[in-house]
Write an enzyme that holds these catalytic residues in place. Structure first.
Site, PDB file in Angstrom:
ATOM      1  N   HIS A   1      44.494  41.312  25.113  1.00  0.00           N
ATOM      2  CA  HIS A   1      43.035  41.290  25.168  1.00  0.00           C
ATOM      3  C   HIS A   1      42.397  42.660  25.419  1.00  0.00           C
ATOM      4  CE1 HIS A   1      44.355  41.268  29.297  1.00  0.00           C
ATOM      5  NE2 HIS A   1      43.171  41.780  29.600  1.00  0.00           N
TER       6      HIS A   1
ATOM      7  N   HIS B   1      38.034  46.475  25.651  1.00  0.00           N
ATOM      8  CA  HIS B   1      38.308  45.158  26.224  1.00  0.00           C
ATOM      9  C   HIS B   1      37.742  44.112  25.281  1.00  0.00           C
ATOM     10  CE1 HIS B   1      38.865  42.040  29.234  1.00  0.00           C
ATOM     11  NE2 HIS B   1      39.510  42.939  29.965  1.00  0.00           N
TER      12      HIS B   1
END
Length: 151
Positions: free
Chosen positions: A58, A73
């Site tokens: 992620h 992110h």
């Protein structure tokens, strides 16, 4: 040194203050910008040339030889997914070029699961004053400039 940081995804550029996570919204990890990604399956690309120094399904960090490091992110609270819905195309320690495919994911699936798909793009260990030319809110394509980092 001047470093141009590119958008890792296609979408809508937003100020960090609009990110629904205080760690990013208050620039606790560093200054930057966020991109609300286009919905549908797609790729996140490298925002700069460098080496992959941190890699999670992620999130990732790419660092230059001079030590400038950019965090991307993919979504908020997506660590809770434990990698589900993310496909890695690079490995930690790999040298990458700006715009190179890093991770495939589907922001619509993240959103359908109750999480924000917004992507903070952070200049680690930078001051807000070191960033210039911040992209104004609005549409941005993957690989287009988000900001310039004066180091």
């Amino acid at each position: 040194m001047t470093l141009q940081v590119l958008s890792p995804v296609e979408g809508t550029a937003l100020p960090l203050s609009e990110v629904g996570d205080p760690v990013f919204a208050q620039a606790m990890v560093g200054p930057g910008i966020a991109v609300d990604p286009a919905r549908g399956a797609g790729d996140a690309v490298a925002p700069i040339d460098g080496t992959v120094v941190t890699l999670h399904p992620h999130a990732f960090v790419v660092a230059t030889d001079s030590g400038a490091a950019v965090l991307v992110h993919l979504g908020i609270d997506t660590v809770q997914l434990k990698g589900d819905g993310f496909t890695l195309h690079v490995v930690k320690g790999e040298t990458v070029r700006a715009r190179q495919r890093m991770i495939s994911w589907d922001p619509a699936t993240i959103e359908a699961g109750g999480r924000s798909p917004v992507c903070p793009v952070i200049a680690l260990d930078a001051t807000a004053e070191a960033l210039t030319g911040l992209r104004q809110p609005g549409q941005v394509a993957a690989g287009e400039p988000l900001f310039t980092w004066q180091r």
